[in-house]
Design a protein around this motif. Structure first.
Motif, PDB file in Angstrom:
ATOM      1  N   ASN A 198      46.024  50.962  42.771  1.00 19.18           N
ATOM      2  CA  ASN A 198      45.790  51.036  43.903  1.00 19.18           C
ATOM      3  C   ASN A 198      45.084  49.831  44.351  1.00 19.18           C
ATOM      4  O   ASN A 198      43.887  49.699  44.045  1.00 19.18           O
ATOM      5  N   ASP A 199      45.507  48.995  45.393  1.00 13.45           N
ATOM      6  CA  ASP A 199      44.637  47.901  45.688  1.00 13.45           C
ATOM      7  C   ASP A 199      44.267  47.743  47.102  1.00 13.45           C
ATOM      8  O   ASP A 199      43.831  46.974  47.913  1.00 13.45           O
ATOM      9  N   SER A 200      44.023  49.263  47.776  1.00 21.14           N
ATOM     10  CA  SER A 200      43.679  49.365  49.097  1.00 21.14           C
ATOM     11  C   SER A 200      42.152  49.033  49.297  1.00 21.14           C
ATOM     12  O   SER A 200      41.649  48.806  50.375  1.00 21.14           O
ATOM     13  N   SER A 201      41.393  49.049  48.249  1.00 19.49           N
ATOM     14  CA  SER A 201      39.864  48.632  48.533  1.00 19.49           C
ATOM     15  C   SER A 201      39.683  47.657  47.420  1.00 19.49           C
ATOM     16  O   SER A 201      39.134  47.650  46.457  1.00 19.49           O
ATOM     17  N   PRO A 202      40.033  46.242  47.688  1.00 18.40           N
ATOM     18  CA  PRO A 202      39.745  45.347  46.446  1.00 18.40           C
ATOM     19  C   PRO A 202      38.492  44.927  46.558  1.00 18.40           C
ATOM     20  O   PRO A 202      37.781  44.780  47.552  1.00 18.40           O
ATOM     21  N   ILE A 203      38.064  44.388  45.325  1.00 16.02           N
ATOM     22  CA  ILE A 203      36.667  43.736  45.310  1.00 16.02           C
ATOM     23  C   ILE A 203      36.845  42.294  45.547  1.00 16.02           C
ATOM     24  O   ILE A 203      36.131  41.463  46.163  1.00 16.02           O
ATOM     25  N   ALA A 204      38.235  41.693  45.197  1.00 17.37           N
ATOM     26  CA  ALA A 204      38.438  40.373  45.646  1.00 17.37           C
ATOM     27  C   ALA A 204      39.902  40.055  45.442  1.00 17.37           C
ATOM     28  O   ALA A 204      40.641  40.986  44.647  1.00 17.37           O
ATOM     29  N   SER A 205      40.563  38.976  46.353  1.00 17.79           N
ATOM     30  CA  SER A 205      41.936  38.799  46.209  1.00 17.79           C
ATOM     31  C   SER A 205      42.071  37.243  45.960  1.00 17.79           C
ATOM     32  O   SER A 205      41.254  36.654  46.462  1.00 17.79           O
ATOM     33  N   PHE A 206      43.206  37.082  44.853  1.00 16.05           N
ATOM     34  CA  PHE A 206      43.180  35.651  44.541  1.00 16.05           C
ATOM     35  C   PHE A 206      44.687  35.119  44.926  1.00 16.05           C
ATOM     36  O   PHE A 206      45.509  35.629  43.680  1.00 16.05           O
ATOM     37  N   PRO A 207      45.177  34.616  46.164  1.00 15.03           N
ATOM     38  CA  PRO A 207      46.408  34.438  46.441  1.00 15.03           C
ATOM     39  C   PRO A 207      46.944  33.095  46.081  1.00 15.03           C
ATOM     40  O   PRO A 207      48.015  32.833  46.405  1.00 15.03           O
ATOM     41  N   THR A 208      46.468  32.223  45.289  1.00 13.14           N
ATOM     42  CA  THR A 208      46.899  30.732  45.308  1.00 13.14           C
ATOM     43  C   THR A 208      47.700  30.565  44.563  1.00 13.14           C
ATOM     44  O   THR A 208      48.383  29.365  44.539  1.00 13.14           O
ATOM     45  N   GLY A 209      48.048  31.182  43.336  1.00  8.68           N
ATOM     46  CA  GLY A 209      48.921  30.868  42.166  1.00  8.68           C
ATOM     47  C   GLY A 209      48.432  29.916  40.946  1.00  8.68           C
ATOM     48  O   GLY A 209      49.013  29.845  40.080  1.00  8.68           O
ATOM     49  N   ASN A 210      47.161  29.688  41.377  1.00  3.06           N
ATOM     50  CA  ASN A 210      46.432  28.794  40.272  1.00  3.06           C
ATOM     51  C   ASN A 210      44.959  29.224  40.517  1.00  3.06           C
ATOM     52  O   ASN A 210      43.969  28.376  40.722  1.00  3.06           O
TER      53      ASN A 210
END
Length: 175
Positions: A77-89
């Motif tokens: 479950n990612d509804s309460s993320p600590i951090a998100s990393f969306p760049t692919g690198n």
């Protein structure tokens, strides 16, 4: 003088890389951040320590990386993320001792096994052997202990930086 400065800069950068830690590409060498890699098997081969970093490499069209709590990891479950990393690198520094949890937030990817649990340990561990004699026999016992600097809660990165400064100053005097 320019050559000496270039040599000094090269030596300092090389030492800084050694002092700070290792870079671990998630899933490498056999995979990456994908649906095929067995992440439990991947982490079992590596000892993560403070100063290391994780590199997540993936296609942003099909994946992402979300850091979550243990509960989020266990339930995907990612509804309460600590951090998100969306760049692919994405590069994630491992700066403290403890367990970190990462999942792919794309629907059903985590449930399919696209998640990794990373246990970060202190670098400053050593094994001591204590021996004593009983008559003609010698008995030895090994134990793993933190060094005195870790036990005293000394910031190891500060010690590494101080060491680099001393080496750099010495090299400048040498040249």
């Amino acid at each position: 003088m320019g050559t000496k400065a270039l040599i000094l800069i090269t030596v300092v950068i090389a030492m800084l890389g050694m002092a700070l830690g290792a870079s671990h590409t998630v899933g490498a060498p056999d995979g990456s951040w994908d649906l095929r890699t067995n992440y439990s098997q991947w982490v079992s081969r590596i000892r993560f320590t403070i100063g290391d970093e994780l590199k997540f490499q993936y296609s942003t069209a099909v994946h992402n990386v979300v850091e979550v709590s243990k509960t989020g990891y266990d339930s995907c479950n990612d509804s309460s993320p600590i951090a998100s990393f969306p760049t692919g690198n994405d590069v994630v520094p491992l700066a403290t001792v403890g367990t970190r949890y990462f999942i792919c937030g794309v629907s059903r990817h985590c449930d399919a096994g696209m998640k990794v649990e990373v246990n970060v340990k202190s670098k400053v561990v050593r094994t001591m052997q204590r021996c004593r004699r009983t008559g003609n026999r010698r008995r030895c016992q090994s134990e793993t202990v933190l060094s005195s600097s870790a036990a005293a809660d000394v910031d190891q990165s500060a010690v590494a930086r101080l060491g680099l400064i001393v080496v750099a100053a010495g090299l400048m005097l040498f040249f």
